[in-house]
Design a protein around this motif. Sequence first.
Motif, PDB file in Angstrom:
ATOM      1  N   ASN A   1      41.856  39.379  38.942  1.00  0.00           N
ATOM      2  CA  ASN A   1      41.151  38.491  38.242  1.00  0.00           C
ATOM      3  C   ASN A   1      41.227  37.218  38.431  1.00  0.00           C
ATOM      4  OD1 ASN A   1      39.863  37.810  36.009  1.00  0.00           O
ATOM      5  ND2 ASN A   1      40.962  38.940  34.391  1.00  0.00           N
ATOM      6  N   PHE A   2      39.951  36.767  39.077  1.00  0.00           N
ATOM      7  CA  PHE A   2      39.682  35.211  39.400  1.00  0.00           C
ATOM      8  C   PHE A   2      39.381  34.519  38.076  1.00  0.00           C
ATOM      9  CE2 PHE A   2      39.622  37.639  43.677  1.00  0.00           C
ATOM     10  CZ  PHE A   2      40.586  36.802  44.169  1.00  0.00           C
ATOM     11  N   THR A   3      40.222  33.645  37.665  1.00  0.00           N
ATOM     12  CA  THR A   3      39.891  33.017  36.517  1.00  0.00           C
ATOM     13  C   THR A   3      39.487  31.773  36.547  1.00  0.00           C
ATOM     14  OG1 THR A   3      42.164  32.253  36.601  1.00  0.00           O
ATOM     15  CG2 THR A   3      41.983  34.280  35.399  1.00  0.00           C
ATOM     16  N   ASN A   4      39.070  31.314  37.782  1.00  0.00           N
ATOM     17  CA  ASN A   4      38.318  29.848  37.877  1.00  0.00           C
ATOM     18  C   ASN A   4      37.082  30.020  38.882  1.00  0.00           C
ATOM     19  OD1 ASN A   4      39.303  27.768  36.216  1.00  0.00           O
ATOM     20  ND2 ASN A   4      41.486  27.987  37.152  1.00  0.00           N
ATOM     21  N   THR A   5      36.332  30.674  38.704  1.00  0.00           N
ATOM     22  CA  THR A   5      35.144  31.052  39.618  1.00  0.00           C
ATOM     23  C   THR A   5      33.735  30.457  38.924  1.00  0.00           C
ATOM     24  OG1 THR A   5      36.276  33.328  40.024  1.00  0.00           O
ATOM     25  CG2 THR A   5      33.964  32.890  40.840  1.00  0.00           C
ATOM     26  N   PHE A   6      33.478  29.678  39.927  1.00  0.00           N
ATOM     27  CA  PHE A   6      32.004  28.976  39.534  1.00  0.00           C
ATOM     28  C   PHE A   6      30.816  29.256  40.476  1.00  0.00           C
ATOM     29  CE2 PHE A   6      35.851  26.866  38.260  1.00  0.00           C
ATOM     30  CZ  PHE A   6      35.391  26.150  36.979  1.00  0.00           C
ATOM     31  N   CYS A   7      29.851  29.457  39.626  1.00  0.00           N
ATOM     32  CA  CYS A   7      28.521  29.666  40.479  1.00  0.00           C
ATOM     33  C   CYS A   7      27.849  28.429  41.085  1.00  0.00           C
ATOM     34  CB  CYS A   7      27.506  30.228  39.522  1.00  0.00           C
ATOM     35  SG  CYS A   7      26.974  29.404  38.039  1.00  0.00           S
ATOM     36  N   GLN A   8      27.193  28.683  42.141  1.00  0.00           N
ATOM     37  CA  GLN A   8      26.727  27.400  42.905  1.00  0.00           C
ATOM     38  C   GLN A   8      25.562  26.773  42.133  1.00  0.00           C
ATOM     39  OE1 GLN A   8      29.166  29.307  44.900  1.00  0.00           O
ATOM     40  NE2 GLN A   8      29.510  26.907  44.722  1.00  0.00           N
ATOM     41  N   SER A   9      24.941  27.628  41.193  1.00  0.00           N
ATOM     42  CA  SER A   9      23.926  26.900  40.578  1.00  0.00           C
ATOM     43  C   SER A   9      23.875  27.549  38.884  1.00  0.00           C
ATOM     44  CB  SER A   9      22.754  26.781  40.899  1.00  0.00           C
ATOM     45  OG  SER A   9      21.593  26.165  40.377  1.00  0.00           O
ATOM     46  N   PRO A  10      23.839  26.929  37.936  1.00  0.00           N
ATOM     47  CA  PRO A  10      23.684  27.759  36.749  1.00  0.00           C
ATOM     48  C   PRO A  10      22.233  28.218  36.390  1.00  0.00           C
ATOM     49  CG  PRO A  10      24.013  25.419  36.278  1.00  0.00           C
ATOM     50  CD  PRO A  10      23.831  25.436  37.635  1.00  0.00           C
TER      51      PRO A  10
ATOM     52  N   SER B   1      47.025  41.085  38.668  1.00  0.00           N
ATOM     53  CA  SER B   1      47.282  39.792  38.620  1.00  0.00           C
ATOM     54  C   SER B   1      46.124  38.845  38.452  1.00  0.00           C
ATOM     55  CB  SER B   1      48.053  39.226  40.061  1.00  0.00           C
ATOM     56  OG  SER B   1      46.980  39.207  41.041  1.00  0.00           O
ATOM     57  N   LYS B   2      46.279  37.634  37.898  1.00  0.00           N
ATOM     58  CA  LYS B   2      45.094  36.723  37.973  1.00  0.00           C
ATOM     59  C   LYS B   2      45.553  35.626  38.955  1.00  0.00           C
ATOM     60  CE  LYS B   2      44.559  37.226  32.893  1.00  0.00           C
ATOM     61  NZ  LYS B   2      44.456  36.658  31.403  1.00  0.00           N
ATOM     62  N   GLU B   3      44.173  35.216  39.333  1.00  0.00           N
ATOM     63  CA  GLU B   3      44.391  34.189  40.445  1.00  0.00           C
ATOM     64  C   GLU B   3      43.710  32.888  40.001  1.00  0.00           C
ATOM     65  OE1 GLU B   3      45.531  33.619  43.708  1.00  0.00           O
ATOM     66  OE2 GLU B   3      44.577  31.947  43.326  1.00  0.00           O
ATOM     67  N   GLU B   4      44.436  31.754  39.978  1.00  0.00           N
ATOM     68  CA  GLU B   4      43.601  30.471  39.451  1.00  0.00           C
ATOM     69  C   GLU B   4      43.246  29.497  40.226  1.00  0.00           C
ATOM     70  OE1 GLU B   4      46.637  29.040  36.980  1.00  0.00           O
ATOM     71  OE2 GLU B   4      46.446  30.500  35.256  1.00  0.00           O
ATOM     72  N   SER B   5      43.129  29.952  41.602  1.00  0.00           N
ATOM     73  CA  SER B   5      42.430  29.016  42.570  1.00  0.00           C
ATOM     74  C   SER B   5      40.946  28.900  42.008  1.00  0.00           C
ATOM     75  CB  SER B   5      42.401  29.723  43.809  1.00  0.00           C
ATOM     76  OG  SER B   5      43.782  29.844  44.255  1.00  0.00           O
ATOM     77  N   LEU B   6      40.468  27.701  42.596  1.00  0.00           N
ATOM     78  CA  LEU B   6      39.045  27.398  42.383  1.00  0.00           C
ATOM     79  C   LEU B   6      38.027  27.950  43.378  1.00  0.00           C
ATOM     80  CD1 LEU B   6      39.222  23.408  41.966  1.00  0.00           C
ATOM     81  CD2 LEU B   6      38.840  25.094  40.061  1.00  0.00           C
ATOM     82  N   VAL B   7      37.424  29.045  42.822  1.00  0.00           N
ATOM     83  CA  VAL B   7      36.605  29.894  43.733  1.00  0.00           C
ATOM     84  C   VAL B   7      35.073  29.644  43.474  1.00  0.00           C
ATOM     85  CG1 VAL B   7      35.986  32.462  44.068  1.00  0.00           C
ATOM     86  CG2 VAL B   7      38.508  31.553  43.711  1.00  0.00           C
ATOM     87  N   GLU B   8      34.347  30.084  44.506  1.00  0.00           N
ATOM     88  CA  GLU B   8      32.819  29.853  44.201  1.00  0.00           C
ATOM     89  C   GLU B   8      32.298  31.185  44.522  1.00  0.00           C
ATOM     90  OE1 GLU B   8      31.996  26.189  46.715  1.00  0.00           O
ATOM     91  OE2 GLU B   8      32.683  24.901  45.080  1.00  0.00           O
TER      92      GLU B   8
END
Lengths: 546, 546
Positions: free
Chosen positions: A41-50, A366-373
């Motif tokens: 579960n990647f808990t810090n995932t961001f889109c490249q544009s909202p 597990s949860k993974e807190e890395s900054l993911v895109e």
Amino acid sequence: MSKQNILFIMCDQLRYDYLGCTGHPYIKTPNIDALARRGVNFTNTFCQSPSCGPSRMSTYTGRYVSSHGSSSNWAPLRVGEKNIGHHLNALGMRTVLVGKTHMIADKEGMERLGVDPESFIGVHHSQAGFEAYERDDGVHPDGMVKPDLKYNKYLKSKGYNEDDNPWHWAANSVDTDAGVRSGFFNDKVDLAARVSDEDSETPYMTRRAIDFLTEEGNQEPWLLHLSFIKPHWPYVAPAPYNTMYSSKDIIPAIKSKAELENTNQLFKHFMERVSGKTFAKEVARETVIPTYMGLISQIDDQLGILFDFMDKKGLLDNTLIIFTGDHGDYLGDHWMGDKDYFHDQAVKVPLIIADPSSAADGTRGSKEESLVELIDLLPTFIEYQGGSVARNVLDGCSLLSKIRDKETEGTKWRDYTVSEFDYSCQVFRPKTNKTPLECRSYMVATKEWKYIYAPGFPPVLFDLKNDPNELVDLGQSEQHQDILHLMFSKLAEWSLQYRQRETWSEEHNEHMTGIEEKLGVPIGYWDEASAEGKDPGMLPVRKEKK
Amino acid sequence: MSKQNILFIMCDQLRYDYLGCTGHPYIKTPNIDALARRGVNFTNTFCQSPSCGPSRMSTYTGRYVSSHGSSSNWAPLRVGEKNIGHHLNALGMRTVLVGKTHMIADKEGMERLGVDPESFIGVHHSQAGFEAYERDDGVHPDGMVKPDLKYNKYLKSKGYNEDDNPWHWAANSVDTDAGVRSGFFNDKVDLAARVSDEDSETPYMTRRAIDFLTEEGNQEPWLLHLSFIKPHWPYVAPAPYNTMYSSKDIIPAIKSKAELENTNQLFKHFMERVSGKTFAKEVARETVIPTYMGLISQIDDQLGILFDFMDKKGLLDNTLIIFTGDHGDYLGDHWMGDKDYFHDQAVKVPLIIADPSSAADGTRGSKEESLVELIDLLPTFIEYQGGSVARNVLDGCSLLSKIRDKETEGTKWRDYTVSEFDYSCQVFRPKTNKTPLECRSYMVATKEWKYIYAPGFPPVLFDLKNDPNELVDLGQSEQHQDILHLMFSKLAEWSLQYRQRETWSEEHNEHMTGIEEKLGVPIGYWDEASAEGKDPGMLPVRKEKK
């Protein structure tokens, strides 16, 4: 290598925090939660544009919005851009679509390069590299519905014949005493859709995915992109999902009165949109959010059906499953509706990756807190399929090492994430006096700070440690000038990277170092003595006098 | 519109200050000086990269190096990039080449898009949009000479048969007592080339240009790109040009001992190249520079012949003439040889534009000090030919207003110029421990400051007002931190511009503002009342109860 597949599930406008496994206290998403227990579960995932189109073009190309240039929902993706099909088909993997991509073909580019839009190459481009088993971008109001929309044909075959566009007037409308009410108006979306659950969009798309899995010849490995149209507006859910949740089940709006004072002018333009005004009212939240939650639980139920089917077919053992969204939805938080700005509600997305490989056993649940895109997905797929990630083309990084072999502490990973939004198509643009090319906005976020930069406006800064709800804008704070400069320099550093060198691979470039002399183009030598130690074969020598 | 043509002359490796009209005290360039009297002499013109290929790709696309991505001499230009032919052919203008472009075709891109390299579109791409009346990139050492090189065939037809590659062993070599000496060694280039003036490269290319002007049907307007190979190395000039100048005619090296102390490490890597070591010696300057000057005077003489021909044919009255170079040459200044770094010697180029239109009468013989970039040429050509400049594709700005109607004071023009250099192919790269994609360097220059930024190295800063010779690096100066930050923020601002939105014109984008509602995709309305004042035809209304 035994056949291995990828099921790449994307929801449209699904907020990060509207799943059980991402912390929502009331929503029921047992199947997605179970997927998270099987995966990471990647808990810090961001889109490249909202925003739908740019976010997806980034996902399908593995490149930032500024790299591929399709910065608006209405902007075609350049014909020269390499898409998911170019990368994965070359590795022997089919790339199949059921649902939405938002891809707009570059007709002018195809014409310039003599690519027939009906040819294999033309269609491959126009479908973002997918075989369109069923393409449906959702949102088919009467003004832009295509006459050959498959889902409309399906609805008509099921008896929804009252109207030429049953997508709108059956699947995305409700019955009221006064007549049929379009779901584009939000005041009655607590009522049930005029279609049955079975005939609504999410089950229809899920069945189409199952159709593909039934038909596929079990020869080539495939990536199936199951790209749901919901819970994107129109927020209309069929029974029983429209009544599954009530206003008791919604979490309070994350907003503060202080946000309305000294508001950054760009943020204010967004706030003042119709959707902001609507969702500022509690009645709108109480009417819409339970339905939004119902649409998510409907997706979850359908995924249960899909996963059962896959289990019976033995596909869960050799299929990497990704579950994510393209961007979020404000739903009244920060006095905003819809998306398009950079609070977590809009820019953060859920991401679960379940890898059947035994190499991933150590990370299950597990949860993974890395900054993911989202641009990391395509490199992940490529690495999963045994390919190597072309750094000169792909801006993202494979997540496989975070799934199969947890990095050791200290391994380098990005320490900030970037998202972009082009507001040139926003209704408020005339008020900004900006030309379309000037309508740029950027988010740079570390785990500590979120910085929003838009030329011509003051910056916005949130202290994520002390203000995780992003309620206090420190963009004008004297005490934060250093951090403001630091974040701007991260943005600059990001922007200054080479992202257009597709013709020039790193490996080839390595090989080309000092190539002139290898090719016999020695530059600046005075005479033979100055070339001492060089391979004489590489150097032009004096010729004997004849 | 009466037929109007463009003669676009480019020299290779011609320093800004090696013309009479740009201030050289000894060089004789009467024909170029006369051109400057008929036109505008742009005294602050910069190339987009101090290297042949990237500079030319910028010139031929009107885009920065980071925009088109062909950052190295050896990197193909993406097949999707619009070139000079795409822009001008669409306006009814032929684009014809005699000489060098350095264009490398994107074979992989053509294959991906199904473009046959032999087709019209494939050839058009491979020639950077030019009809190759005669393509010759110069620099044909034995290791890379093409067997069908036209100039070699010509030389052989004129009796230069001793060798398979007379380009090298006749046109770019000299006779010594000990035998034939390659011009790639610089120690004897004060001797005459083994070819006659008539058979050397510059007169040959000029005749080919005259051949085209003789043959052309006088129907369509044309742009003729006469792209000389000289005075680029090998620095070999035929008699009498090898003796036209002597060591008395060379200007002293611009360098200081202080430059060798605490030298910025990246600059030091460049200094330590073979060419730097060679040209640090006065004997090299005394041997090479008179020949370099002779090659320039040879070009000038040939332009005299060409202009006479054009005058007799009446072409001077309807032909816009541009004279420029692709980048400079250190020639021993700053302890450097060749180019590739950002001192004016490398990055500044001459630019003269002579416009026959009477609208330009007011500017004839004037000097124009605005900061100009080579990417401004293509927009100038487009505007000259009556087209409009697509801001979403072209990074440069038309210069026509500076030629035909002098701007009024205060009209906005760029206040800084940017050049880039990718050092990934430099022999010293292994010493930097950088991957190819990291080998980036940038110059940002205003009229007051020049700032050089390369990630991983300290910045370099020159105070152009107090140190016009760029001898004192202030990059580490405590007192200059503010200006260093300011220059970095200019670089960031430049980098953050959208440059990949080719599919999305500004005009179309203007029209798309608020498009959702026009298409019947109303976002976030609560009910009819909330849509008060909107065109009801754009909104979905409640349907009557049936």
